[in-house]
Design a protein around this motif. Structure first.
Motif, PDB file in Angstrom:
ATOM      1  N   LEU A 191       0.833  -1.199   0.000  1.00  0.00           N
ATOM      2  CA  LEU A 191       0.000   0.000   0.000  1.00  0.00           C
ATOM      3  C   LEU A 191       0.874   1.258   0.000  1.00  0.00           C
ATOM      4  O   LEU A 191       0.587   2.229  -0.712  1.00  0.00           O
ATOM      5  CB  LEU A 191      -0.924  -0.012   1.229  1.00  0.00           C
ATOM      6  CG  LEU A 191      -1.901   1.154   1.325  1.00  0.00           C
ATOM      7  CD1 LEU A 191      -2.894   1.138   0.161  1.00  0.00           C
ATOM      8  CD2 LEU A 191      -2.668   1.110   2.655  1.00  0.00           C
ATOM      9  N   LEU A 250      -9.161   6.231   0.546  1.00  0.00           N
ATOM     10  CA  LEU A 250      -9.128   4.780   0.706  1.00  0.00           C
ATOM     11  C   LEU A 250     -10.568   4.324   0.874  1.00  0.00           C
ATOM     12  O   LEU A 250     -11.215   4.686   1.852  1.00  0.00           O
ATOM     13  CB  LEU A 250      -8.345   4.396   1.969  1.00  0.00           C
ATOM     14  CG  LEU A 250      -6.834   4.565   1.965  1.00  0.00           C
ATOM     15  CD1 LEU A 250      -6.283   4.257   3.357  1.00  0.00           C
ATOM     16  CD2 LEU A 250      -6.208   3.640   0.939  1.00  0.00           C
ATOM     17  N   THR A 263     -12.526   1.578   2.023  1.00  0.00           N
ATOM     18  CA  THR A 263     -12.264   0.326   2.749  1.00  0.00           C
ATOM     19  C   THR A 263     -13.362  -0.031   3.739  1.00  0.00           C
ATOM     20  O   THR A 263     -13.850   0.818   4.473  1.00  0.00           O
ATOM     21  CB  THR A 263     -10.916   0.384   3.502  1.00  0.00           C
ATOM     22  OG1 THR A 263     -10.777  -0.820   4.281  1.00  0.00           O
ATOM     23  CG2 THR A 263     -10.830   1.579   4.429  1.00  0.00           C
TER      24      THR A 263
END
Ligand SMILES: *Cc1c(COP(=O)(O)O)cnc(C)c1O
Ligand code: SF4
Length: 392
Positions: free
Chosen positions: A158, A176, A178
């Motif tokens: 990442l 992000l 997520t």
């Protein structure tokens, strides 16, 4: 191996486990496995309170998925809007960048079933062409890492992606996308947060759908991300049997604010193949928003949107608060259905600084004739100019 990686390994995923744990018929379990594999990690599994509860419905495969042939494989037309593998570029200034096919849990309602869990469909080999695309498109100022779940990558991997994106001057913000804070909060480690901090501004879009998902563990994960300087937003999906009533969603949104997560979107469920049983009517969604607005903090209320089938993007839906509107006034109702009148103002003859004027040349004036451009000797010399408010 880190704890979260071990938890992925310990997930319920095989046909035999499905049969044993959830009493699914063996043949059905095999067909379900073929259709969209299961992955229920021990943390998320522990949130189930009884069979068929809102947590169960989101993660346990169900034979009903196989009866649904009405939905689309790719309801949002993401593949057609993919100029290079791993990129979906739908909006002018931002794009999705799919960095892995893996997730911490596989949601039964996922829009990206066609790709998720299949590493052949979102390949790490294609990252270079995606970086090149972003580099060449200077209009992209916002990159959304998605997948799959970008936090399924190791910290090292990442970081390589974040580093590379940060080397592109026109990329202003990175998001992000997520679900880890909700489905596997153990993924949010101090080490991850220390790493993310170096690449700000990083926004985190997470995905909680039910108040039972707000636990000690998920609270800690969101707190750590907020303390690391990430603004955290939530994208929820409205789903039958999971969260399709105002009390549940009000509790969810208020609890999210307490753990410093801002409700950002509430989506109508997409028309995804195998997920029709989750769909509610649009009116159900509008009624819920109507029961939130005014009754609780505006901060707790997300934009209610439909991600338009065919790739039109997110389109907001708002309960109707406008009872009447004409040239003189607008008649409105408030959240208690009390009626208010706001008087309109005539906007003609606005004084505008010449520096703000855009002269549109040769625009149709509405009579079917094209008006000659207004001639100014030198626009810089004019102090103020009278213009009319009408568009044409
Ligand atoms: C949702 C989405 C975005 C981000 O939209 P915002 O409204 O800026 O959050 C960008 N690209 C694609 C393809 C999307 O589906
Ligand atoms: S985490 Fe997101 S991408 Fe992964 S299965 Fe769930 S909805 Fe789909």
């Amino acid at each position: 191996m880190e704890l979260w990686q071990q938890m992925i390994r310990d997930s319920v995923h095989s046909v035999d486990q499905l049969v044993e744990k959830f009493n699914i018929d063996k043949k059905v379990a095999e067909d379900l496995d073929e259709f969209f594999q299961a992955r229920i990690n021990p943390y998320y599994l522990s949130l189930i309170r009884y069979p068929g509860d809102p947590i169960w419905l989101q993660c346990v495969p169900d034979g009903i998925e196989l009866d649904d042939m009405d939905g689309f494989e790719d309801p949002l037309n993401e593949d057609a809007m993919s100029p290079v593998p791993n990129i979906t570029h739908r909006y002018p200034d931002r794009c999705l960048f799919l960095v892995t096919s893996q997730c911490g849990m596989y949601c039964r309602f996922c829009t990206r079933k066609r790709k998720v869990g299949d590493s052949g469909k979102i390949s790490m080999k294609e990252l270079e062409s995606a970086f090149n695309y972003i580099e060449q498109h200077k209009e992209i100022r916002d990159v959304i890492l998605s997948g799959g779940d970008p936090l399924m990558l190791t910290d090292t991997m990442l970081e390589k992606i974040l580093q590379r994106l940060r080397s592109i001057p026109h990329v202003e913000i990175i998001r992000l996308g997520t679900k880890m804070p909700c489905v596997l909060p153990q993924r949010i480690t101090p080490k991850l947060c220390e790493m993310i901090k170096k690449y700000h501004p990083i926004y985190v879009n997470t995905h909680f759908n039910h108040p039972w998902e707000i636990t000690e563990e998920s609270t800690q994960a969101c707190t750590m991300l907020a303390n690391a300087g990430c603004p955290v937003q939530n994208q929820a999906v409205l789903m039958k049997g999971v969260n399709d009533n105002a009390e549940v969603l009000m509790e969810l949104f208020q609890k999210l604010l307490k753990i410093r997560v801002k409700p950002y979107y509430l989506f109508m469920a997409d028309e995804t193949k195998g997920a029709s049983h989750f769909r509610t009517s649009i009116q159900t969604g509008l009624d819920i928003i109507n029961k939130l607005r005014g009754y609780t903090s505006g901060l707790a209320i997300p934009h209610f949107v439909i991600d338009a089938p065919g790739g039109g993007g997110k389109i907001p839906l708002i309960p109707n608060y406008v009872l009447h509107q004409d040239e003189d006034r607008i008649v409105l109702r408030n959240y208690k259905n009390e009626v208010y009148v706001y008087r309109e103002i005539k906007e003609h003859k606005t004084k505008t600084k010449s520096s703000e004027i855009k002269v549109e040349v040769g625009k149709n004036n509405g009579n079917g004739k094209t008006k000659a451009p207004k001639k100014f000797k030198k626009i810089e010399e004019l102090q103020t100019v009278e213009i009319t408010a009408s568009k044409n």
